[in-house]
Design an enzyme around this catalytic site. Structure first.
Site, PDB file in Angstrom:
ATOM      1  N   HIS A  37       0.840  -1.205   0.000  1.00 57.43           N
ATOM      2  CA  HIS A  37       0.000   0.000   0.000  1.00 57.43           C
ATOM      3  C   HIS A  37       0.876   1.256   0.000  1.00 57.43           C
ATOM      4  CE1 HIS A  37      -2.653  -3.006   2.235  1.00 57.43           C
ATOM      5  NE2 HIS A  37      -3.423  -2.672   1.220  1.00 57.43           N
ATOM      6  N   GLN A 149      -0.249  -4.263  -9.028  1.00 58.54           N
ATOM      7  CA  GLN A 149      -0.205  -5.387  -9.982  1.00 58.54           C
ATOM      8  C   GLN A 149      -0.487  -6.714  -9.297  1.00 58.54           C
ATOM      9  OE1 GLN A 149       3.321  -5.919 -12.552  1.00 58.54           O
ATOM     10  NE2 GLN A 149       2.779  -8.080 -12.640  1.00 58.54           N
TER      11      GLN A 149
END
Ligand code: AMP
Length: 286
Positions: A37, A149
């Site tokens: 994050h 991703q």
């Protein structure tokens, strides 16, 4: 850092920034924040004037027997991390705030993207993701929104919805952040026991094997998948859910591995369901 619990506070803040011509970057999360994050937040921080992070564990993307209740939540720890990262606005809406009684919309994205890979075992998951992300993008009106991703299929679904619904937000996909031993960082890694944690890096080793095979000319999808399966099967704690090699843009199966190839796996390991992937550009003749 300002924290908003109500959509009207969140809207008022972003409207003000928009009026002042600020470029807004948005990082949607479910909390239990980690370095994956943080990498999205830092990219947003570099590219935008104002950074908004949302923490919302979205019930619509969890199936009936999944971990919605058990999902790790630690708002105090997350808030500290976000203050350190100089995030401007944290939004933490409640479920009722996001889905008030009578909420009646379900965004459905093309089944070629949602009913494959993770969608096979989680049939409503991506429509749940699409519904919440549409709402989050509508409220935040960010110039850019950042996704990882690691959740590759999710990023493809979100790119499609942002484009087809003219969201006005550019979708930016950032590389997967890994532990030193290759395990992709994930809030769900907290579910792993010591022995499971030791086994988990085999997932990335199997993906690296696939990458190596593609680089030295493997073009047969079944041979590639068989080699990845053999590697994953070395780990007795793994229950392999899927191994796939697909066109990385359309998620279609390929007869010959050519172009931009997604190699993706999902593995059950104890209480955790772990996913990971690599994307490799190959040419038919190379
Ligand atoms: P989550 O909180 O799991 O819903 O994830 C929020 C965002 O962080 C999603 O866009 C994820 O793809 C991204 N993310 C999660 N783990 C990683 C990671 N290891 N590296 C990069 N991005 C990640």
């Amino acid at each position: 850092m300002k924290t908003a619990l109500l959509i009207k506070e969140w809207t008022a803040t972003v409207e003000r920034w928009r009026c002042n011509k600020k470029k807004i970057g948005f990082v949607p999360t479910m909390g239990a924040l980690h370095e994956g994050h943080v990498s999205l937040i830092r990219t947003a921080r570099q590219e935008c004037d104002k950074v908004v992070v949302s923490i919302f564990v979205n019930p619509k993307q969890f199936g009936p027997n999944e971990d919605f209740e058990a999902y790790p939540r630690d708002l105090k720890k997350d808030s500290k991390l976000l203050i350190n990262e100089k995030v401007d606005l944290l939004v933490v809406p409640t479920v009722d705030e996001m889905y008030p009684p009578g909420f009646g919309v379900d965004i459905s994205v093309d089944e070629s993207l949602t009913q494959t890979l993770c969608g096979l075992s989680r049939p409503d998951h991506f429509n749940g993701v699409a519904t919440v992300v549409t709402k989050l993008l509508n409220i935040t009106k960010a110039h850019r929104a950042y996704f990882g991703q690691k959740d590759y299929q999710q990023s493809i679904v979100i790119k499609r919805l942002a484009s087809d619904l003219n969201s006005g937000t550019d979708i930016v996909v950032c590389p997967t952040v890994r532990e030193q031993d290759g395990l992709a960082k994930s809030s769900r890694n907290a579910y792993l026991s010591e022995s499971e944690r030791l086994a988990a890096p085999t997932i990335y080793q199997a993906l690296k094997l696939a990458e190596g095979m593609l680089q030295v000319g493997e073009r047969n999808p079944q041979d590639l998948i068989d080699a990845v399966r053999k590697c994953l099967n070395n780990e007795p704690l793994f229950e392999v859910e899927y191994i796939a090699a697909k066109n990385a843009e359309t998620l279609e199966d390929l007869k010959i591995l050519d172009g931009n190839i997604l190699v993706a796996v999902a593995v059950k390991l104890g209480q955790a369901r772990l996913i990971d992937n690599v994307v490799i550009e190959v040419g038919a003749g190379s």
